[in-house]
Design a protein around this motif. Structure first.
Motif, mmCIF file in Angstrom:
data_model
loop_
_atom_site.group_PDB
_atom_site.id
_atom_site.type_symbol
_atom_site.label_atom_id
_atom_site.label_comp_id
_atom_site.label_asym_id
_atom_site.label_seq_id
_atom_site.Cartn_x
_atom_site.Cartn_y
_atom_site.Cartn_z
ATOM 1 N N LEU A 134 7.804 11.540 2.589
ATOM 2 C CA LEU A 134 7.126 10.310 3.021
ATOM 3 C C LEU A 134 6.205 9.779 1.928
ATOM 4 N N ILE A 135 5.494 10.694 1.264
ATOM 5 C CA ILE A 135 4.586 10.278 0.183
ATOM 6 C C ILE A 135 5.379 9.617 -0.944
ATOM 7 N N ALA A 136 6.481 10.258 -1.336
ATOM 8 C CA ALA A 136 7.293 9.714 -2.430
ATOM 9 C C ALA A 136 7.901 8.365 -2.045
ATOM 10 N N LEU A 137 8.391 8.248 -0.811
ATOM 11 C CA LEU A 137 9.048 7.013 -0.378
ATOM 12 C C LEU A 137 8.066 5.853 -0.346
ATOM 13 N N PHE A 138 6.942 6.044 0.342
ATOM 14 C CA PHE A 138 5.999 4.933 0.486
ATOM 15 C C PHE A 138 5.221 4.692 -0.813
ATOM 16 N N GLY A 139 5.006 5.744 -1.591
ATOM 17 C CA GLY A 139 4.414 5.542 -2.912
ATOM 18 C C GLY A 139 5.341 4.750 -3.806
ATOM 19 N N GLY A 140 6.646 5.081 -3.767
ATOM 20 C CA GLY A 140 7.643 4.347 -4.554
ATOM 21 C C GLY A 140 7.752 2.899 -4.126
ATOM 22 N N LEU A 141 7.670 2.666 -2.805
ATOM 23 C CA LEU A 141 7.711 1.281 -2.298
ATOM 24 C C LEU A 141 6.524 0.486 -2.843
ATOM 25 N N SER A 142 5.353 1.108 -2.830
ATOM 26 C CA SER A 142 4.161 0.421 -3.373
ATOM 27 C C SER A 142 4.354 0.101 -4.846
ATOM 28 N N GLY A 158 -2.393 4.386 -8.812
ATOM 29 C CA GLY A 158 -2.489 5.059 -7.516
ATOM 30 C C GLY A 158 -1.186 5.711 -7.120
ATOM 31 N N VAL A 159 -0.092 5.040 -7.372
ATOM 32 C CA VAL A 159 1.226 5.607 -7.067
ATOM 33 C C VAL A 159 1.483 6.841 -7.923
ATOM 34 N N ALA A 160 1.085 6.777 -9.203
ATOM 35 C CA ALA A 160 1.271 7.923 -10.106
ATOM 36 C C ALA A 160 0.535 9.150 -9.594
ATOM 37 N N ILE A 161 -0.682 8.947 -9.036
ATOM 38 C CA ILE A 161 -1.457 10.065 -8.508
ATOM 39 C C ILE A 161 -0.847 10.584 -7.217
ATOM 40 N N ALA A 162 -0.473 9.656 -6.325
ATOM 41 C CA ALA A 162 0.034 10.065 -5.008
ATOM 42 C C ALA A 162 1.356 10.827 -5.116
ATOM 43 N N THR A 163 2.260 10.314 -5.935
ATOM 44 C CA THR A 163 3.586 10.942 -6.010
ATOM 45 C C THR A 163 3.616 12.144 -6.946
ATOM 46 N N ALA A 164 2.709 12.229 -7.884
ATOM 47 C CA ALA A 164 2.513 13.427 -8.716
ATOM 48 C C ALA A 164 3.814 13.951 -9.316
ATOM 49 N N LEU A 165 4.346 13.236 -10.271
ATOM 50 C CA LEU A 165 5.605 13.651 -10.899
ATOM 51 C C LEU A 165 5.410 14.739 -11.954
ATOM 52 N N MET A 166 4.393 14.603 -12.775
ATOM 53 C CA MET A 166 4.213 15.520 -13.895
ATOM 54 C C MET A 166 3.816 16.943 -13.475
ATOM 55 N N PRO A 167 2.847 17.134 -12.550
ATOM 56 C CA PRO A 167 2.440 18.509 -12.194
ATOM 57 C C PRO A 167 3.566 19.414 -11.686
ATOM 58 N N PRO A 168 4.443 18.951 -10.771
ATOM 59 C CA PRO A 168 5.513 19.864 -10.350
ATOM 60 C C PRO A 168 6.488 20.198 -11.476
#
Length: 437
Positions: A134-142, A158-168
């Motif tokens: 849900l976070i990735a979907l709605f973050g991506g939509l934003s 904000g989207v970069a922080i919410a979806t957090a691509l780099m840390p994982p």
């Protein structure tokens, strides 16, 4: 009907959509990893790895903000929506390069780092659930809506922080470096969830905003593309639903354990010193101190656990210390210590109670004296020390100050008042001062 039209008017994005050529140029520019983008990617990988290694949330957030990983992901979604297959291949190739670079750099860093402990920031990236979808979907939509709009705002950070691509991605590198493959698979799965659903969001918004189709594709080709998208979504989302269900069950188990242990914190003369729960194995370890718990007592605890939906949990009950089984000297010492603490507590309570009631003594004396001597208009009472020479002996006395409306009472009445006060205060040590207004 007019309300619906008004609502649709407010929700309409078409009036704020940027020129399609500018959107295309922005997405195409962010796909390529060379020059500035490449250096930013390298720096973001190192910053994220250091932040995870040092368990620094602020550093990790900084890495998310400077990471350019969202560019090729948005490019993948946009190119699928517009059937721009050359752009899709370019975006996929650059995304693959970024992933490989991220894994290589983070694996190298963690292999060389002297600190190899898995802190909370690392562990948080190893158990993805449906909520991450849900976070990735709605973050991506934003994100894609912001890219498509003339009013960019500060949505992208904000989207970069919410979806957090780099840390994982860097956590997956940690798993490889330390040969902890459960870390690698968990973190890489979270990265995959973020990637897929940000791309899906970009694709959906691109279609809804009717971005111009770049390449003409037949119906059969479109159908095949949609089938592949559906397969990718299903493969990605199914494990997250399972993990999400597991997370909910763990939270429910922990809540039930908390309620149960609170209910049995004192049981048959024994006190719960501490407890630990393991939702994975559904085991509860409880350490009691005090009276020895018999097998019957343990069965009673297991029976009580069923009242808190813990019937299938395993209770591991341990005795921290037992008064019953201690030697006589140990028992006597404990009893003496308990008695001493109880006496201290009683004395403290007595002093606190006495101090609390002291201001009310003068009020009570005034009410009672005024009934006998109506001319008494005020009364104060305090306890103090009387010092006498030459030995400077001290004696605790109660001091009473009485104020009369007119003249002071006669000597006989004064003596009556003093005698009454001594009996009333239950002490001979009373000093009385008589005053007039």
């Amino acid at each position: 009907m007019s309300v619906i039209k008004q609502l649709l008017h407010y929700l309409n994005l078409e009036s704020e959509v940027e020129d399609f050529d500018k959107i295309h140029q922005t997405i195409e520019k962010d796909i390529i990893f060379k020059g500035t983008n490449l250096w930013i990617l390298i720096f973001a990988i190192i910053v994220a790895s250091v932040g995870l290694n040092m368990n620094s949330t602020a550093v990790i957030i900084g890495a998310m903000l400077i990471s350019p990983l969202m560019g090729p992901i948005n490019g993948i979604g946009y190119s699928v929506a517009t059937y721009n297959f050359p752009l899709f291949r370019t975006a996929l190739k650059n995304f693959g390069f970024a992933v490989a670079a991220g894994l290589t750099a983070s694996t190298g860093y963690f292999a060389l780092s002297p600190v190899s402990t898995a802190h909370s920031e690392l562990l948080a990236r190893t158990s993805p659930t449906i909520y991450d979808v849900l976070i990735a979907l709605f973050g991506g939509l934003s994100g894609i809506v912001a890219i498509s709009s003339k009013q960019k705002g500060n949505v992208i950070p904000g989207v970069a922080i919410a979806t957090a691509l780099m840390p994982p991605l860097c956590t997956a590198g940690y798993g490889l470096a330390t040969a902890q493959f459960q870390f690698f698979f968990g973190a890489f799965y979270l990265f995959t969830i973020n990637t897929v659903f940000i791309a899906i969001a970009a694709m959906v918004v691109s279609q809804l905003l009717k971005f111009p189709i770049i390449t003409l594709a037949g119906e059969a080709h479109k159908k095949k593309v949609n089938q592949w998208i559906s397969v990718v979504i299903v493969i990605t989302i199914l494990p997250s639903i399972y993990f999400g269900y597991g997370l909910v069950q763990k939270e429910r188990f922990n809540e039930n354990v908390a309620r149960f242990t609170k209910n049995v914190s004192v049981f048959e003369g024994s006190y719960l010193l501490r407890y630990e729960s393991n939702p994975g194995t559904r085991e509860i370890m409880m350490v009691y101190g005090g009276n020895t718990l018999t097998e019957d007592h343990k069965l009673m605890l297991e029976e009580k656990a069923r009242d808190f939906s813990l019937g299938n949990a395993t209770l591991n009950i341990r005795q921290g210390f037992s008064l019953n089984e201690s030697s006589n000297s140990e028992v006597d010492n404990l009893k003496l210590e308990i008695s001493r603490l109880n006496m201290q507590l009683a004395e403290s309570e007595r002093k606190a109670d006495s101090l609390e009631k002291k201001p009310l003594v003068g009020e009570a004396l005034l009410a009672e004296l005024n009934a006998i001597f109506p001319d008494v208009v005020s009364c104060s009472y305090a306890e103090t020390y009387l010092y006498t020479m030459p030995a400077r002996e001290q004696k605790r006395v109660g001091q009473v100050v009485l104020t009369f409306k007119n003249d002071n009472p006669e000597q006989e009445d004064r003596q009556r008042i003093i005698t009454w006060l001594k009996r009333r205060l239950n002490t001979e040590a009373v000093k009385v001062l008589f005053e007039t207004e």
